[in-house]
Scaffold this motif. Structure first.
Motif, mmCIF file in Angstrom:
data_model
loop_
_atom_site.group_PDB
_atom_site.id
_atom_site.type_symbol
_atom_site.label_atom_id
_atom_site.label_comp_id
_atom_site.label_asym_id
_atom_site.label_seq_id
_atom_site.Cartn_x
_atom_site.Cartn_y
_atom_site.Cartn_z
ATOM 1 N N UNK A 58 0.823 -1.209 0.000
ATOM 2 C CA UNK A 58 0.000 0.000 0.000
ATOM 3 C C UNK A 58 0.857 1.259 0.000
ATOM 4 N N UNK A 59 1.916 1.269 0.800
ATOM 5 C CA UNK A 59 2.769 2.457 0.890
ATOM 6 C C UNK A 59 3.525 2.712 -0.412
ATOM 7 N N UNK A 60 4.022 1.654 -1.029
ATOM 8 C CA UNK A 60 4.752 1.816 -2.292
ATOM 9 C C UNK A 60 3.829 2.341 -3.388
ATOM 10 N N UNK A 61 2.620 1.820 -3.438
ATOM 11 C CA UNK A 61 1.661 2.294 -4.441
ATOM 12 C C UNK A 61 1.285 3.748 -4.182
ATOM 13 N N UNK A 62 1.107 4.106 -2.921
ATOM 14 C CA UNK A 62 0.779 5.501 -2.602
ATOM 15 C C UNK A 62 1.924 6.428 -3.011
ATOM 16 N N UNK A 63 3.152 5.993 -2.779
ATOM 17 C CA UNK A 63 4.303 6.814 -3.157
ATOM 18 C C UNK A 63 4.295 7.082 -4.663
ATOM 19 N N UNK A 64 3.966 6.056 -5.458
ATOM 20 C CA UNK A 64 3.876 6.235 -6.911
ATOM 21 C C UNK A 64 2.747 7.189 -7.274
ATOM 22 N N UNK A 65 1.587 6.988 -6.682
ATOM 23 C CA UNK A 65 0.436 7.847 -6.960
ATOM 24 C C UNK A 65 0.707 9.293 -6.549
ATOM 25 N N UNK A 87 -4.378 1.118 -5.465
ATOM 26 C CA UNK A 87 -3.758 1.154 -4.134
ATOM 27 C C UNK A 87 -3.183 -0.183 -3.681
ATOM 28 N N UNK A 88 -3.617 -1.291 -4.334
ATOM 29 C CA UNK A 88 -3.130 -2.599 -3.877
ATOM 30 C C UNK A 88 -3.509 -3.695 -4.863
ATOM 31 N N UNK A 99 -7.639 -6.204 3.764
ATOM 32 C CA UNK A 99 -7.196 -4.812 3.800
ATOM 33 C C UNK A 99 -8.315 -3.825 3.481
ATOM 34 N N UNK A 100 -9.470 -4.336 3.092
ATOM 35 C CA UNK A 100 -10.568 -3.456 2.661
ATOM 36 C C UNK A 100 -10.993 -2.528 3.794
ATOM 37 N N UNK A 101 -11.310 -1.297 3.413
ATOM 38 C CA UNK A 101 -11.697 -0.271 4.378
ATOM 39 C C UNK A 101 -12.912 0.502 3.871
ATOM 40 N N UNK A 102 -13.655 1.155 4.770
ATOM 41 C CA UNK A 102 -14.693 2.083 4.317
ATOM 42 C C UNK A 102 -14.041 3.302 3.659
ATOM 43 N N UNK A 103 -14.827 4.096 2.964
ATOM 44 C CA UNK A 103 -14.271 5.226 2.224
ATOM 45 C C UNK A 103 -13.753 6.345 3.127
ATOM 46 N N UNK A 104 -14.129 6.308 4.399
ATOM 47 C CA UNK A 104 -13.582 7.295 5.335
ATOM 48 C C UNK A 104 -12.423 6.719 6.149
ATOM 49 N N UNK A 105 -11.883 5.579 5.699
ATOM 50 C CA UNK A 105 -10.750 4.951 6.381
ATOM 51 C C UNK A 105 -9.434 5.634 6.042
ATOM 52 N N UNK A 106 -8.355 5.213 6.696
ATOM 53 C CA UNK A 106 -7.058 5.899 6.539
ATOM 54 C C UNK A 106 -6.456 5.836 5.140
ATOM 55 N N UNK A 107 -6.672 4.737 4.399
ATOM 56 C CA UNK A 107 -6.087 4.652 3.055
ATOM 57 C C UNK A 107 -6.680 5.734 2.157
#
Length: 322
Positions: A58-65, A87-88, A99-107
């Protein structure tokens, strides 16, 4: 005398009908002129389409985005579109559900902050949203505005349950629940129709977005397989653009994500005439391509080829059986 009276009695309804037809004709011209003037008054908007290779980090993908978003914003892009599962992408069955989260989650909140900090709209196709229970997720296309607010979301309706010849078996419904709502939303870039990947093979969804929801720009974030992409990716996208007279922005996953999964790539933007107006130099590199969306072109194509006026499906076609 009787003949003259009879002719005069006929001329009145004919004159009334002619006048009514003229009024209708003027009304159509006026509606077109008003629509054209309001659309053309808006300046062309610079949009970008991303190509990337997401991995199981997740972190590597976020860094790219994050990097691509900042580069795009610096290049004047106001709306940046990312591919499905940006994201993953995991390598094990069920990994993404955990790893799934609601849309107001941290990811998602990280991406909301990214949009706000960069003053850019983001189309995030294929987020692993927490599903109806712990065993399922939704494949959700999320639209974030330049203030960092989630403006709209669409849960993928058509799930990819297929045995691809010469490739592998996919069963998306094993861990993903299907959505049931067609979504279109207004934006500074026109009225956007939200879809995800496999939806592309179902033209009725795009017809609905155009003719019932008045979409002008259709978003198709995807992770097409290499086999299906080589055969059908561009031709399906161009067909949807031509059929709907909409811009198409199709962000694609590219290359090998892990030992089990490979995506076709070829992120492209297509205009309402079906012409590819932006694409990356190759199908494998990570980056983005840019084009200007001019809504006056949508109106021009629709005026010259008025298929909305000629369309008979809703009022004429009837089913029959023998």
């Amino acid at each position: 005398m009787a003949l003259v009276s009879f002719a005069a009695s006929l001329s009145l309804p004919i004159a009334v009908a002619a006048a009514a037809a003229a009024v209708r004709s003027r009304a159509v011209v006026l509606r077109r002129a008003m629509s054209s003037s309001s659309v053309s008054a808006a300046a062309p908007a610079r949009v970008g389409v991303v190509q990337m290779t997401s991995v199981g980090d997740i972190d590597a993908n976020y860094a790219t985005c994050s990097r691509l978003t900042k580069e795009a914003a610096a290049a004047g892009v106001k709306f940046l579109c990312f591919p499905e599962v940006f994201s993953f992408i995991g390598s094990k069955d069920g990994e993404s559900v955990k790893l799934a989260e609601p849309l107001d989650g941290p990811i998602m909140q990280r991406y909301c902050s990214l949009a706000s900090e960069s003053s850019i709209w983001l189309s995030l196709g294929g987020f692993q949203e927490k599903g109806p229970d712990d065993s399922q997720q939704y494949n959700t296309h999320v639209l974030i505005d330049d203030s960092g607010k989630v403006r709209s979301s669409y849960r993928k309706i058509h799930l990819f349950d297929v045995d691809v010849p010469g490739n592998m078996v996919y069963k998306e419904s094993r861990f993903t629940a299907a959505g049931d709502t067609v979504v279109a939303v207004d934006s500074p870039f026109g009225r956007l129709g939200l879809t995800v990947c496999y939806d592309l093979r179902f033209p009725e969804l795009y017809q609905c977005l155009r003719f019932k929801h008045q979409a002008q720009v259709l978003l198709v974030p995807s992770a097409f397989t290499k086999v299906t992409g080589e055969a059908h990716w561009e031709i399906l996208l161009r067909a949807r653009a031509i059929e709907t007279q909409c811009y198409i922005i199709a962000a694609a996953q590219a290359g090998k994500h892990n030992e089990k999964r490979e995506s076709y790539g070829d992120s492209i933007i297509i205009d309402p005439w079906g012409t590819v107006i932006a694409r990356l130099a190759d199908r494998l590199s990570t980056g983005f391509s840019v084009a200007d969306i001019d809504l006056s072109k949508v109106e021009a194509v629709r005026t010259k080829m008025p298929i909305a006026e000629h369309r008979k499906f809703d009022s004429v076609w009837k089913s029959s059986s023998l």
